[in-house]
Write a protein that holds these residues in place. Structure first.
Motif, PDB file in Angstrom:
ATOM      1  N   LYS A 124      45.110   9.952  27.243  1.00 35.93           N
ATOM      2  CA  LYS A 124      45.684  10.392  25.974  1.00 35.93           C
ATOM      3  C   LYS A 124      46.629   9.361  25.379  1.00 35.93           C
ATOM      4  N   TRP A 125      47.512   8.782  26.215  1.00 36.83           N
ATOM      5  CA  TRP A 125      48.598   7.963  25.680  1.00 36.83           C
ATOM      6  C   TRP A 125      48.429   6.475  25.947  1.00 36.83           C
ATOM      7  N   GLY A 126      47.574   6.106  26.875  1.00 36.74           N
ATOM      8  CA  GLY A 126      47.376   4.677  27.169  1.00 36.74           C
ATOM      9  C   GLY A 126      46.271   4.052  26.351  1.00 36.74           C
ATOM     10  N   ASP A 127      45.477   4.893  25.693  1.00 41.07           N
ATOM     11  CA  ASP A 127      44.353   4.384  24.917  1.00 41.07           C
ATOM     12  C   ASP A 127      44.825   3.782  23.598  1.00 41.07           C
ATOM     13  N   LEU A 128      44.275   2.636  23.239  1.00 40.07           N
ATOM     14  CA  LEU A 128      44.671   1.913  22.035  1.00 40.07           C
ATOM     15  C   LEU A 128      43.730   2.149  20.868  1.00 40.07           C
ATOM     16  N   GLY A 129      42.724   2.982  21.080  1.00 36.05           N
ATOM     17  CA  GLY A 129      41.720   3.160  20.049  1.00 36.05           C
ATOM     18  C   GLY A 129      40.667   2.065  20.128  1.00 36.05           C
ATOM     19  N   PRO A 130      39.798   1.975  19.128  1.00 37.80           N
ATOM     20  CA  PRO A 130      38.675   1.022  19.175  1.00 37.80           C
ATOM     21  C   PRO A 130      39.100  -0.401  18.804  1.00 37.80           C
ATOM     22  N   VAL A 131      39.991  -0.967  19.626  1.00 40.80           N
ATOM     23  CA  VAL A 131      40.511  -2.310  19.370  1.00 40.80           C
ATOM     24  C   VAL A 131      39.514  -3.365  19.858  1.00 40.80           C
ATOM     25  N   TYR A 132      39.958  -4.610  19.867  1.00 41.66           N
ATOM     26  CA  TYR A 132      39.118  -5.790  20.102  1.00 41.66           C
ATOM     27  C   TYR A 132      37.885  -5.562  20.989  1.00 41.66           C
ATOM     28  N   GLY A 133      38.124  -5.261  22.271  1.00 43.11           N
ATOM     29  CA  GLY A 133      37.013  -5.190  23.214  1.00 43.11           C
ATOM     30  C   GLY A 133      35.972  -4.167  22.834  1.00 43.11           C
ATOM     31  N   LYS A 134      36.428  -3.035  22.306  1.00 44.09           N
ATOM     32  CA  LYS A 134      35.484  -1.995  21.876  1.00 44.09           C
ATOM     33  C   LYS A 134      34.573  -2.528  20.776  1.00 44.09           C
ATOM     34  N   GLN A 135      35.119  -3.247  19.811  1.00 45.17           N
ATOM     35  CA  GLN A 135      34.311  -3.787  18.718  1.00 45.17           C
ATOM     36  C   GLN A 135      33.408  -4.912  19.216  1.00 45.17           C
ATOM     37  N   TRP A 136      33.931  -5.750  20.085  1.00 47.70           N
ATOM     38  CA  TRP A 136      33.145  -6.891  20.572  1.00 47.70           C
ATOM     39  C   TRP A 136      31.933  -6.453  21.391  1.00 47.70           C
ATOM     40  N   ARG A 137      32.109  -5.398  22.198  1.00 49.26           N
ATOM     41  CA  ARG A 137      31.069  -5.016  23.137  1.00 49.26           C
ATOM     42  C   ARG A 137      30.308  -3.757  22.737  1.00 49.26           C
ATOM     43  N   ARG A 138      30.946  -2.878  21.923  1.00 49.06           N
ATOM     44  CA  ARG A 138      30.302  -1.593  21.610  1.00 49.06           C
ATOM     45  C   ARG A 138      30.591  -1.206  20.166  1.00 49.06           C
ATOM     46  N   GLN A 145      24.118   4.180  17.575  1.00 46.72           N
ATOM     47  CA  GLN A 145      23.880   3.145  18.582  1.00 46.72           C
ATOM     48  C   GLN A 145      25.090   2.214  18.670  1.00 46.72           C
ATOM     49  N   GLU A 146      25.094   1.350  19.684  1.00 44.93           N
ATOM     50  CA  GLU A 146      26.199   0.421  19.881  1.00 44.93           C
ATOM     51  C   GLU A 146      25.671  -1.002  19.994  1.00 44.93           C
ATOM     52  N   ILE A 147      26.396  -1.934  19.392  1.00 44.87           N
ATOM     53  CA  ILE A 147      25.998  -3.340  19.379  1.00 44.87           C
ATOM     54  C   ILE A 147      26.945  -4.137  20.267  1.00 44.87           C
ATOM     55  N   ASP A 148      26.380  -4.873  21.212  1.00 46.98           N
ATOM     56  CA  ASP A 148      27.150  -5.762  22.076  1.00 46.98           C
ATOM     57  C   ASP A 148      27.152  -7.153  21.433  1.00 46.98           C
ATOM     58  N   GLN A 149      28.181  -7.427  20.626  1.00 46.60           N
ATOM     59  CA  GLN A 149      28.219  -8.689  19.886  1.00 46.60           C
ATOM     60  C   GLN A 149      28.309  -9.905  20.817  1.00 46.60           C
ATOM     61  N   ILE A 150      29.033  -9.775  21.917  1.00 48.72           N
ATOM     62  CA  ILE A 150      29.201 -10.920  22.825  1.00 48.72           C
ATOM     63  C   ILE A 150      27.867 -11.292  23.461  1.00 48.72           C
ATOM     64  N   SER A 151      27.109 -10.290  23.882  1.00 46.95           N
ATOM     65  CA  SER A 151      25.791 -10.574  24.461  1.00 46.95           C
ATOM     66  C   SER A 151      24.866 -11.205  23.429  1.00 46.95           C
ATOM     67  N   GLN A 152      24.996 -10.793  22.170  1.00 49.68           N
ATOM     68  CA  GLN A 152      24.192 -11.412  21.119  1.00 49.68           C
ATOM     69  C   GLN A 152      24.561 -12.884  20.940  1.00 49.68           C
ATOM     70  N   ILE A 166      26.177 -17.318  14.890  1.00 49.84           N
ATOM     71  CA  ILE A 166      26.699 -17.155  16.256  1.00 49.84           C
ATOM     72  C   ILE A 166      28.146 -16.684  16.120  1.00 49.84           C
ATOM     73  N   ILE A 167      28.288 -15.402  15.899  1.00 48.53           N
ATOM     74  CA  ILE A 167      29.536 -14.797  15.427  1.00 48.53           C
ATOM     75  C   ILE A 167      29.808 -13.502  16.180  1.00 48.53           C
ATOM     76  N   PHE A 168      31.086 -13.242  16.456  1.00 49.39           N
ATOM     77  CA  PHE A 168      31.494 -11.865  16.736  1.00 49.39           C
ATOM     78  C   PHE A 168      32.775 -11.575  15.977  1.00 49.39           C
ATOM     79  N   ASP A 169      32.944 -10.299  15.638  1.00 52.50           N
ATOM     80  CA  ASP A 169      34.003  -9.902  14.727  1.00 52.50           C
ATOM     81  C   ASP A 169      34.629  -8.597  15.195  1.00 52.50           C
TER      82      ASP A 169
END
Length: 304
Positions: A124-138, A145-152, A166-169
């Motif tokens: 509940k309290w330690g989660d930061l929401g859909p920050v960097y890693g969530k966007q990069w990987r999922r 569906q979910e896109i793994d930008q790093i794997s791409q 050759i981008i991730f955002d």
């Protein structure tokens, strides 16, 4: 006479002190700021961990490895003695407590201990929401569906290295309001030079805390570029940093002036002790910085 590459950073601090425009920011601390700045570092000339004050590079690398894992909870960082993301959820927790509640005056250390000890509290309290890693990987698509930008990125480097995609955002407009902090280093792009077989990496940073954050950002851009090069069979080239709103907080001015009195030392060498099968299987024990002999740290407060 060669100019030390760290001089670029010291020149930026000087620019901010001398010509930065004073602005009120969301933290209320205030900044001296400029818009638009670039630095570049040739990784063959040393690994760009700044030397005019100590950079806690293991903390920086742990943060990057956490992002690459898709992490978005501070528990995974606190377990590794990394506290750089704890201020935001701690403040959110304190602000949510009613006046008179014992939890209203809980210390940061006690808050982190509860995150470590209590699964439900951490969720509940330690989660930061859909920050960097969530966007990069999922990165979530409209159809669920979910896109793994790093794997791409890895796939393009291996199979289509001349691509300009050759981008991730991390700047997912539809989820910004769910994030503890919208991404500062928001856009990464990579370039393979066919003549040298070298991989270079660039990063666009929308908001840059030049005194505390930028040293981490430069080190981590070099770090991710080096890891991608190793995993995809290239030599390392350059990193190029593009800062947009580049600022120095008002309560960092004296620290910046002190840092400017120091002369840079030789950049260290990044040693990778083990090459795992995947970019996502490195641990902090796989890395060492040889020859890192910085000036002492100069502490400064974080603006939340």
């Amino acid at each position: 006479m060669n100019i030390h590459p760290e001089k670029q950073y010291l020149d930026l601090l000087s620019l901010l002190l001398e010509k930065g425009s004073e602005r009120i920011d969301r933290t209320g601390v205030g900044t001296k700021a400029v818009f638009g700045h670039t630095m570049r570092f040739d990784l063959s000339e040393g690994f760009p961990v700044f030397t005019t004050k100590r950079v806690y590079w293991k903390t920086a690398f742990k943060e990057m490895l956490w992002m690459l894992s898709g992490g978005h909870n501070i528990r995974e960082l606190v377990e590794q003695n990394v506290h750089i993301w704890s201020d935001w959820p701690y403040k959110k927790f304190i602000d949510a407590q009613p006046d008179g509640s014992p939890d209203k005056s809980i210390t940061m250390e006690a808050f982190e201990q509860r995150v470590l000890a209590d699964d439900a509290f951490a969720q509940k309290w330690g989660d930061l929401g859909p920050v960097y890693g969530k966007q990069w990987r999922r990165w979530k698509t409209e159809d669920g569906q979910e896109i793994d930008q790093i794997s791409q990125v890895i796939d393009l480097l291996k199979h289509n290295p001349s691509s300009r995609r050759i981008i991730f955002d991390g700047w997912n407009v539809g989820e910004l309001d769910q994030m503890a902090l919208p991404p500062c280093h928001k856009h990464y792009q990579f370039y393979v030079d066919p003549n040298t077989n070298k991989l270079s990496g660039g990063m666009v940073q929308r908001s840059c805390d030049s005194y505390l954050g930028l040293a981490f950002n430069i080190a981590n851009l070099a770090f991710i570029t080096t890891l991608l090069a190793e995993q995809t069979g290239y030599e390392v080239g350059e990193i190029v940093w593009f800062g947009m709103d580049v600022h120095l907080y008002m309560n960092h001015i004296e620290q910046a002036k002190k840092q400017l009195t120091r002369e840079p030392k030789a950049f260290p060498t990044l040693v990778i002790k083990r090459k795992p099968d995947s970019l996502f299987d490195y641990t902090i024990d796989d890395f060492e910085l040889e020859g890192y002999d910085p000036h002492p740290a100069i502490p400064a407060p974080v603006a939340v």
